[in-house]
Design a protein around this motif. Structure first.
Motif, short mmCIF file in Angstrom:
data_model
loop_
_atom_site.label_atom_id
_atom_site.label_comp_id
_atom_site.label_asym_id
_atom_site.label_seq_id
_atom_site.Cartn_x
_atom_site.Cartn_y
_atom_site.Cartn_z
N ASP A 1 6.82 -15.92 -4.06
CA ASP A 1 5.51 -15.28 -4.19
C ASP A 1 5.44 -14.01 -3.36
O ASP A 1 4.91 -13.00 -3.79
CB ASP A 1 4.39 -16.22 -3.75
N ALA A 2 5.98 -14.08 -2.13
CA ALA A 2 5.97 -12.92 -1.24
C ALA A 2 6.75 -11.77 -1.86
O ALA A 2 6.35 -10.61 -1.76
CB ALA A 2 6.53 -13.29 0.12
N VAL B 1 -7.60 -2.91 -3.22
CA VAL B 1 -6.66 -3.96 -3.58
C VAL B 1 -5.53 -3.34 -4.39
O VAL B 1 -5.78 -2.54 -5.30
CB VAL B 1 -7.36 -5.07 -4.40
N GLU B 2 -4.31 -3.70 -4.05
CA GLU B 2 -3.15 -3.22 -4.80
C GLU B 2 -2.74 -4.25 -5.84
O GLU B 2 -2.70 -5.44 -5.55
CB GLU B 2 -1.97 -2.95 -3.87
N GLU B 3 -2.42 -3.77 -7.01
CA GLU B 3 -1.90 -4.59 -8.10
C GLU B 3 -0.72 -3.85 -8.70
O GLU B 3 -0.54 -2.65 -8.48
CB GLU B 3 -2.97 -4.81 -9.18
N VAL B 4 0.06 -4.57 -9.47
CA VAL B 4 1.12 -3.96 -10.27
C VAL B 4 0.94 -4.47 -11.68
O VAL B 4 0.87 -5.68 -11.91
CB VAL B 4 2.53 -4.31 -9.72
N LYS B 5 0.82 -3.55 -12.63
CA LYS B 5 0.57 -3.93 -14.02
C LYS B 5 1.58 -3.24 -14.93
O LYS B 5 2.26 -2.32 -14.54
CB LYS B 5 -0.85 -3.53 -14.43
N TRP B 6 1.61 -3.73 -16.13
CA TRP B 6 2.40 -3.11 -17.20
C TRP B 6 3.89 -3.05 -16.88
O TRP B 6 4.52 -1.99 -17.03
CB TRP B 6 1.84 -1.73 -17.56
N LYS B 7 4.47 -4.19 -16.49
CA LYS B 7 5.92 -4.26 -16.28
C LYS B 7 6.61 -4.22 -17.64
O LYS B 7 6.27 -4.98 -18.54
CB LYS B 7 6.29 -5.55 -15.55
N LYS B 8 7.56 -3.29 -17.77
CA LYS B 8 8.30 -3.17 -19.03
C LYS B 8 9.65 -2.51 -18.75
O LYS B 8 9.83 -1.89 -17.69
CB LYS B 8 7.49 -2.38 -20.06
N PRO B 9 10.58 -2.60 -19.67
CA PRO B 9 11.92 -2.04 -19.43
C PRO B 9 11.91 -0.55 -19.08
O PRO B 9 12.71 -0.11 -18.26
CB PRO B 9 12.65 -2.29 -20.75
N SER B 10 10.98 0.21 -19.65
CA SER B 10 10.98 1.66 -19.40
C SER B 10 10.64 2.01 -17.95
O SER B 10 10.92 3.11 -17.50
CB SER B 10 10.02 2.38 -20.35
N ASN B 11 10.03 1.08 -17.20
CA ASN B 11 9.78 1.35 -15.78
C ASN B 11 10.57 0.38 -14.90
O ASN B 11 10.17 0.06 -13.79
CB ASN B 11 8.29 1.36 -15.44
N GLY B 12 11.71 -0.08 -15.44
CA GLY B 12 12.60 -0.94 -14.67
C GLY B 12 11.99 -2.28 -14.33
O GLY B 12 12.41 -2.93 -13.38
N MET B 13 10.99 -2.69 -15.11
CA MET B 13 10.28 -3.96 -14.89
C MET B 13 9.57 -3.99 -13.55
O MET B 13 9.15 -5.04 -13.08
CB MET B 13 11.21 -5.17 -15.04
N ARG C 1 9.27 -0.07 -5.20
CA ARG C 1 9.26 1.10 -6.09
C ARG C 1 9.44 2.38 -5.28
O ARG C 1 10.23 3.26 -5.64
CB ARG C 1 7.94 1.15 -6.88
N ILE C 2 8.73 2.49 -4.16
CA ILE C 2 8.84 3.67 -3.31
C ILE C 2 10.25 3.78 -2.76
O ILE C 2 10.86 4.87 -2.76
CB ILE C 2 7.79 3.61 -2.17
N GLU C 3 10.80 2.67 -2.30
CA GLU C 3 12.16 2.68 -1.75
C GLU C 3 13.19 3.05 -2.81
O GLU C 3 14.13 3.79 -2.55
CB GLU C 3 12.48 1.31 -1.16
N GLN C 4 12.99 2.55 -4.02
CA GLN C 4 13.92 2.84 -5.11
C GLN C 4 13.95 4.33 -5.44
O GLN C 4 15.00 4.88 -5.76
CB GLN C 4 13.53 2.05 -6.36
N LEU C 5 12.82 4.98 -5.33
CA LEU C 5 12.76 6.41 -5.66
C LEU C 5 13.59 7.23 -4.68
O LEU C 5 14.30 8.14 -5.08
CB LEU C 5 11.31 6.89 -5.69
N SER C 6 13.48 6.95 -3.41
CA SER C 6 14.28 7.56 -2.33
C SER C 6 14.40 9.09 -2.40
O SER C 6 15.41 9.65 -2.01
CB SER C 6 15.68 6.92 -2.26
N ASP C 7 13.38 9.74 -2.92
CA ASP C 7 13.35 11.20 -2.93
C ASP C 7 11.92 11.65 -2.68
O ASP C 7 11.09 10.86 -2.23
CB ASP C 7 13.92 11.76 -4.24
N SER D 1 1.93 -5.54 -3.16
CA SER D 1 2.27 -4.56 -2.12
C SER D 1 3.77 -4.45 -1.93
O SER D 1 4.30 -3.36 -1.72
CB SER D 1 1.59 -4.93 -0.80
N ARG D 2 4.46 -5.58 -2.00
CA ARG D 2 5.91 -5.55 -1.84
C ARG D 2 6.59 -4.91 -3.05
O ARG D 2 7.61 -4.24 -2.91
CB ARG D 2 6.43 -6.96 -1.58
N LEU D 3 6.03 -5.13 -4.23
CA LEU D 3 6.58 -4.48 -5.42
C LEU D 3 6.41 -2.96 -5.33
O LEU D 3 7.29 -2.20 -5.74
CB LEU D 3 5.91 -5.03 -6.68
#
Length: 147
Positions: free
Chosen positions: A5-6, A44-56, A17-23, A11-13
């Motif tokens: 869950d953590a 409140v932070e959420e993450v929505k619309w996970k799909k292959p085009s945004n690396g899930m 994402r920020i770390e993955q960008l690294s630029d 927030s961790r997702l």
């Protein structure tokens, strides 16, 4: 909260994402995120619309009484789209994208852009106030949030 869950906590997702960008895009998204939370500590932070085009990894979403804005990253920009941006006053002219629609407005940030912190903070607060007013209209018995 379990370890799994953590790991999937919004927030961790967003951190991932920020770390993955690294630029510059990661740095810009992190900066905007910090300003959003500074403007409205109850965001409140959420993450929505996970799909292959945004690396899930999905799309970061900031909410308070509904969606305030989303944060998407592209090759050449970081785009914050305000769900009800067309209804917000923008005296400093921050909105520079998605200007044709009747509801949303966006701000595209390119490499090297600076952020007008005062104007951005005011825009976030105005969006939160608009959402609170809409929520209060839907639920008249609900007490308004402090200003």
């Amino acid at each position: 909260m379990t370890a799994d869950d953590a790991q999937d906590h919004p927030s961790r997702l967003i951190d991932a994402r920020i770390e993955q960008l690294s630029d510059w895009r990661g740095a810009m998204l992190a900066r905007l995120r910090a300003l959003i939370h500074k403007a409205d500590p109850e965001m409140v932070e959420e993450v929505k619309w996970k799909k292959p085009s945004n690396g899930m990894l999905g799309v970061p979403v900031w909410e308070h009484d509904g969606i305030i804005c989303t944060g998407e990253t592209y090759k050449d920009k970081v785009k914050l789209t305000f769900a009800n941006g067309a209804a917000l006053a923008d005296p400093q002219g921050l909105f520079n994208s998605s200007l044709d629609g009747n509801v949303r407005r966006a701000i595209d940030f390119s490499e090297g852009d600076t952020v007008d912190e005062d104007a951005f903070t005011a825009l976030i607060r105005a969006a939160a106030a608009l959402n609170a007013a809409k929520a209060a209209a839907r639920h008249p018995s609900r007490k308004g949030r402090p200003k």
